[in-house]
Design a protein around this motif. Structure first.
Motif, short mmCIF file in Angstrom:
data_model
loop_
_atom_site.label_atom_id
_atom_site.label_comp_id
_atom_site.label_asym_id
_atom_site.label_seq_id
_atom_site.Cartn_x
_atom_site.Cartn_y
_atom_site.Cartn_z
N ASN A 215 1.00 -1.06 0.03
CA ASN A 215 -0.38 -0.01 -0.10
C ASN A 215 1.12 1.15 0.12
OD1 ASN A 215 -2.46 -1.28 0.06
ND2 ASN A 215 -2.57 -1.53 2.02
N THR A 216 1.85 1.16 0.93
CA THR A 216 2.71 2.52 0.84
C THR A 216 3.53 2.88 -0.48
OG1 THR A 216 3.07 1.96 3.15
CG2 THR A 216 4.59 3.62 2.23
N THR A 217 3.99 1.54 -1.10
CA THR A 217 4.60 1.85 -2.29
C THR A 217 3.66 2.04 -3.35
OG1 THR A 217 6.04 -0.06 -1.58
CG2 THR A 217 6.13 0.53 -4.00
N VAL A 218 2.52 1.56 -3.60
CA VAL A 218 1.62 2.18 -4.69
C VAL A 218 1.27 3.42 -4.37
CG1 VAL A 218 -0.62 1.78 -5.51
CG2 VAL A 218 0.77 -0.24 -4.93
N VAL A 219 1.05 4.01 -3.21
CA VAL A 219 0.48 5.39 -3.16
C VAL A 219 1.83 6.35 -3.23
CG1 VAL A 219 -0.08 7.04 -1.00
CG2 VAL A 219 -1.08 4.92 -1.24
N ALA A 220 3.02 6.11 -2.94
CA ALA A 220 3.96 6.85 -3.17
C ALA A 220 4.31 6.79 -4.70
CB ALA A 220 5.43 6.20 -2.50
N LEU A 221 4.06 5.75 -5.53
CA LEU A 221 4.43 5.39 -6.87
C LEU A 221 3.60 6.34 -7.88
CD1 LEU A 221 5.66 1.89 -7.49
CD2 LEU A 221 6.88 3.76 -7.58
N LEU A 222 2.18 6.33 -7.38
CA LEU A 222 1.11 7.09 -8.17
C LEU A 222 1.53 8.45 -8.67
CD1 LEU A 222 -2.12 5.66 -6.95
CD2 LEU A 222 -0.97 5.11 -9.09
N PRO A 223 1.81 9.57 -7.62
CA PRO A 223 2.24 10.71 -8.22
C PRO A 223 3.59 10.73 -8.88
CG PRO A 223 2.49 10.41 -5.64
CD PRO A 223 1.74 9.38 -6.27
N VAL A 224 4.50 9.92 -8.54
CA VAL A 224 5.67 10.00 -9.13
C VAL A 224 5.35 9.40 -10.68
CG1 VAL A 224 8.07 8.95 -9.41
CG2 VAL A 224 7.17 9.39 -7.16
N ALA A 225 4.69 8.41 -10.78
CA ALA A 225 4.37 7.96 -12.19
C ALA A 225 3.90 9.13 -13.04
CB ALA A 225 3.65 6.66 -12.13
N GLY A 226 2.82 9.89 -12.42
CA GLY A 226 2.35 11.00 -12.97
C GLY A 226 3.31 12.03 -13.44
N LEU A 227 4.37 12.37 -12.85
CA LEU A 227 5.56 13.23 -13.12
C LEU A 227 6.16 12.58 -14.28
CD1 LEU A 227 6.66 14.48 -9.41
CD2 LEU A 227 5.35 15.80 -11.15
N PHE B 195 5.66 9.96 -16.59
CA PHE B 195 4.89 9.65 -17.71
C PHE B 195 4.08 10.54 -18.29
CE2 PHE B 195 5.54 5.38 -15.25
CZ PHE B 195 6.49 5.06 -16.32
N ILE B 196 3.34 11.28 -17.27
CA ILE B 196 2.41 12.15 -18.00
C ILE B 196 3.07 13.68 -18.04
CG2 ILE B 196 0.45 13.78 -17.40
CD1 ILE B 196 -0.67 11.32 -16.09
N LEU C 51 11.30 17.31 -15.54
CA LEU C 51 10.55 16.72 -14.36
C LEU C 51 11.27 15.20 -14.51
CD1 LEU C 51 6.88 17.34 -14.78
CD2 LEU C 51 8.50 18.25 -12.98
N ASN C 52 11.90 14.94 -15.56
CA ASN C 52 12.49 13.40 -15.67
C ASN C 52 13.85 13.14 -14.83
OD1 ASN C 52 10.73 12.79 -17.78
ND2 ASN C 52 11.77 13.35 -19.55
N ASP C 53 14.43 14.14 -14.53
CA ASP C 53 15.55 14.35 -13.88
C ASP C 53 15.62 13.76 -12.29
OD1 ASP C 53 16.56 15.66 -15.94
OD2 ASP C 53 16.77 17.47 -14.90
N GLY D 284 6.71 14.48 -17.82
CA GLY D 284 7.85 14.38 -18.53
C GLY D 284 7.55 13.74 -20.11
N GLY D 285 6.83 12.54 -20.21
CA GLY D 285 6.56 11.88 -21.30
C GLY D 285 5.45 12.71 -22.12
N PHE D 286 4.25 12.61 -21.66
CA PHE D 286 3.25 13.25 -22.32
C PHE D 286 3.09 14.63 -22.67
CE2 PHE D 286 -1.45 14.65 -22.85
CZ PHE D 286 -1.59 13.92 -24.11
N LEU D 287 3.43 15.46 -21.58
CA LEU D 287 3.41 16.83 -21.72
C LEU D 287 4.87 17.62 -22.29
CD1 LEU D 287 1.33 17.66 -18.27
CD2 LEU D 287 0.77 17.59 -20.82
N GLY D 288 5.90 16.74 -22.12
CA GLY D 288 7.07 17.15 -22.65
C GLY D 288 7.89 18.15 -21.71
N ALA D 289 7.49 18.05 -20.54
CA ALA D 289 8.33 18.86 -19.46
C ALA D 289 9.46 17.90 -18.92
CB ALA D 289 7.50 19.10 -18.15
N GLY D 290 10.49 17.87 -19.83
CA GLY D 290 11.96 17.17 -19.71
C GLY D 290 12.51 17.51 -18.31
#
Length: 361
Positions: A247-259, A261-262, A272-274, A264-270
């Protein structure tokens, strides 16, 4: 109660479990394979160090209609180095050229102004010397080393040295995998990456300490009983905190995955990838290492102690005796019941032979 909550309660009570300790060689093998892949990627491709570590220049143009690909071509032709170009939200461009001689910045700036057809004064240049980049790199390594030493000291005092060693191995495991992924993917290493690494090390340590605390509590006076070995209790500790770790890992990964994949990847804010890639890979690796590496390694080290070896012998002997008694009881029960295909005895008065009728003499 939800299915996951019910599963967590059953794991905590010991009604169901998975033998993590018994399959530890499998997890060790997987970790070694992943680590070797990361090291090979690091050795072959190396890290794409950012301008803050290599030195170079950052040029910011005014609003322009030039495409990103065309701007990269202009910058590489002007400098002779690989350029990273990002189009900002207001239409301006950020051109980053690492590893170049800062004395050539004016010449590169004028060439870019000519290609972009703008006044050179409209292009801002920020220079970073290589000596400053070396200082940043050295400070980052020093901070990481100090962090590791403090972690080992704290865990050795709060728990014991075996747990400190296991946690250190898990942390090195997480760092190696994260750095190897950076090398394989080719993302730029910036101070944000270092911040992300230190952040995930703290998270990985937290997840490991949760399991260690449960293990320490359950192994008090362990040698006074003959029901469980140290590995058995270690396995129960992992299962008891498994759902919490997930549960802790999933909750922590969700906002990071948003940064990652969405943003850095979709919106092109490179930019954020750092930090987002190091956080995403590190959080996943930290959850894995706390369950599959740190605690099984502690169990391996503890089982080498003479007291734990003697305890294991007593526990196994008692289990063997209980199994033998149970088998003997089943055998006796089967013998008392008799063969299943035996013919049932006749119940009732015994039949007598009747004399043939005749005269008495």
């Amino acid at each position: 109660m939800s299915k996951l909550g019910n599963l967590g309660a059953r794991l905590h009570r010991g009604e169901i479990s998975y033998d993590f300790i018994g399959h530890r060689k499998l997890w060790y093998g997987i970790s070694i394979l992943i680590t070797i892949t990361a090291i090979v990627g690091l050795a072959v491709r190396g890290l794409n160090m950012g301008i803050d570590f290599q030195g170079g220049a950052v040029f910011t143009t005014e609003k322009t209609s030039v495409s990103v690909s065309q701007a990269e071509t202009y910058a590489e032709e002007a400098s002779g180095h690989t350029a990273v170009v990002q189009k900002l939200g207001n239409g301006t461009m950020r051109i980053q050229i690492a590893g170049m001689d800062t004395t050539q910045s004016d010449e590169i700036k004028n060439k870019l102004a000519e290609d972009f057809k703008v006044d050179p004064e409209k292009i801002a240049a920020d220079l970073v010397g290589p000596s400053w980049g070396d200082q940043i790199a050295n400070k980052a390594w020093q901070g990481l080393a100090i962090f590791m030493v403090l972690v080992v000291i704290y865990l050795a005092i709060a728990f014991e040295w075996r747990m400190a060693i296991a946690a250190l191995v898990a942390l090195i495991h997480d760092i190696t995998i994260t750095v190897g992924i950076y090398a394989l993917v080719g993302f730029e290493v910036t101070p944000g990456t270092v911040i992300g690494l230190l952040t995930i090390l703290g998270y990985s340590l937290y997840d490991t300490v949760v399991v260690f605390d449960s293990l320490k509590e359950q192994t008090k006076d362990i040698t006074k009983q003959t029901r469980w070995t140290y590995s058995d209790i270690a396995n129960r500790s992992i299962n008891g905190t498994l759902v919490r770790s997930i549960n802790t890992t999933v909750v922590a990964l969700l906002p990071v995955a948003g940064l990652l994949f969405i943003g850095g990847g979709f919106l092109g804010a490179g930019t954020l990838n750092d930090i987002s890639l190091s956080l995403f890979v590190g959080l996943a690796a930290g959850a894995y290492s706390s369950i599959f590496i740190a605690t099984p390694l502690v169990a391996d080290l503890k089982e080498r102690e003479p007291q734990m070896k003697a305890l294991r012998k007593r526990v196994l002997a008692k289990r063997a005796q209980a199994a033998a008694e149970e088998e003997l009881a089943e055998t006796r029960g089967t013998a008392a019941d008799g063969p299943e295909d035996a013919t049932p005895a006749v119940v009732g008065p015994r039949a007598t032979r009747r004399r043939p009728s005749g005269k008495r003499r």
